[in-house]
Design a protein around this motif. Structure first.
Motif, PDB file in Angstrom:
ATOM      1  N   PRO A   1       0.841  -1.202   0.000  1.00  0.00           N
ATOM      2  CA  PRO A   1       0.000   0.000   0.000  1.00  0.00           C
ATOM      3  C   PRO A   1       0.879   1.256   0.000  1.00  0.00           C
ATOM      4  O   PRO A   1       2.025   1.224   0.454  1.00  0.00           O
ATOM      5  CB  PRO A   1      -0.783  -0.102   1.315  1.00  0.00           C
TER       6      PRO A   1
ATOM      7  N   ASP B   1      -1.673  -7.868   4.346  1.00  0.00           N
ATOM      8  CA  ASP B   1      -2.929  -8.022   5.087  1.00  0.00           C
ATOM      9  C   ASP B   1      -2.694  -7.849   6.587  1.00  0.00           C
ATOM     10  O   ASP B   1      -3.491  -7.228   7.287  1.00  0.00           O
ATOM     11  CB  ASP B   1      -3.567  -9.387   4.813  1.00  0.00           C
TER      12      ASP B   1
ATOM     13  N   LYS C   1      -2.028  -4.148   7.386  1.00  0.00           N
ATOM     14  CA  LYS C   1      -3.242  -3.350   7.288  1.00  0.00           C
ATOM     15  C   LYS C   1      -4.071  -3.433   8.567  1.00  0.00           C
ATOM     16  O   LYS C   1      -4.854  -2.530   8.881  1.00  0.00           O
ATOM     17  CB  LYS C   1      -4.105  -3.816   6.105  1.00  0.00           C
TER      18      LYS C   1
ATOM     19  N   THR D   1      -0.653   1.473  11.002  1.00  0.00           N
ATOM     20  CA  THR D   1      -0.437   1.458   9.556  1.00  0.00           C
ATOM     21  C   THR D   1      -1.571   2.152   8.825  1.00  0.00           C
ATOM     22  O   THR D   1      -1.541   2.266   7.618  1.00  0.00           O
ATOM     23  CB  THR D   1      -0.296   0.030   9.017  1.00  0.00           C
ATOM     24  N   THR D   2      -2.584   2.599   9.543  1.00  0.00           N
ATOM     25  CA  THR D   2      -3.690   3.290   8.879  1.00  0.00           C
ATOM     26  C   THR D   2      -3.275   4.712   8.520  1.00  0.00           C
ATOM     27  O   THR D   2      -2.478   5.317   9.214  1.00  0.00           O
ATOM     28  CB  THR D   2      -4.935   3.316   9.784  1.00  0.00           C
TER      29      THR D   2
END
Length: 196
Positions: free
Chosen positions: A21, A186, A189, A194-195
């Motif tokens: 991401p 995954d 996340k 990590t947001t």
């Protein structure tokens, strides 16, 4: 978040960057000033991945993940396995490794093989392992210009092309490292910090 991928291999970095991401800032060993070759003295892929990740955390203080990948050939009793990168010698020469593999496979009717990647993550005192595999076979001669390592001699199941002939997007979707990285992503996340 910033995290180190414990590799000097630009091909591996390129593969992983396509999967991570945008909010994860990926650093290589070169980026953190680690120029030494981290010892891979483990007897398994899991041990080597853990050794590399631990080394970075201990010596550089960064959150880190490391991978170790092996080509497991049934007709060679699982070789080259954990020694895949050094199969033909300590200089890690991909062409020499493939030449040795093809030579040893010359009279072997069973060509089945698989790639296995293990990723070890050290983050906030936690340790996690993620595994990805892909089944396939060893062909009789090198084909394709893309990829790296044993890609020109490995044809994945249900494909008529080698990893070195397939686009990176396809390799990432079906391949061992892509599968392991998606499990890692995954996990990341689901961690609060990590947001975005």
């Amino acid at each position: 978040m910033r995290i180190v991928f414990a590799t000097h291999n630009p091909n591996k970095i390129r593969e992983v960057l396509h999967l991570l991401p945008k909010h994860i800032d990926l650093l290589s060993l070169t980026d953190i000033g680690c120029v030494e070759e981290i010892p891979e003295t483990g007897q398994t892929l899991e041990e080597n991945a853990l050794l590399k990740a631990q080394y970075v955390v201990r010596n550089y203080g960064h959150p880190c993940f490391a991978d170790d990948t092996g080509l497991i050939v049934d007709a060679l009793d699982g070789a080259p396995g954990v020694y895949s990168a050094r199969y033909a010698g300590t200089n890690k020469n991909a062409d020499a490794n493939m030449a040795k593999l093809l030579s040893e496979m010359k009279k072997k009717p069973n060509r089945s093989a698989r790639f296995k990647t293990v990723i070890a993550l050290f983050l906030e005192g936690e340790q996690q392992l993620f595994t990805g595999k892909v089944e396939g076979e060893i062909i009789h001669e090198k084909k394709g210009e893309q990829g790296f390592g044993y890609d020109p001699v490995f044809k994945p199941v249900n494909f008529d092309k080698t990893f070195a002939e397939l686009p990176l997007s396809v390799k990432n979707k079906i391949g061992h490292r892509g599968k392991a990285i998606r499990k890692l992503v995954d996990y990341l996340k689901n961690i609060d910090n990590t947001t975005e």
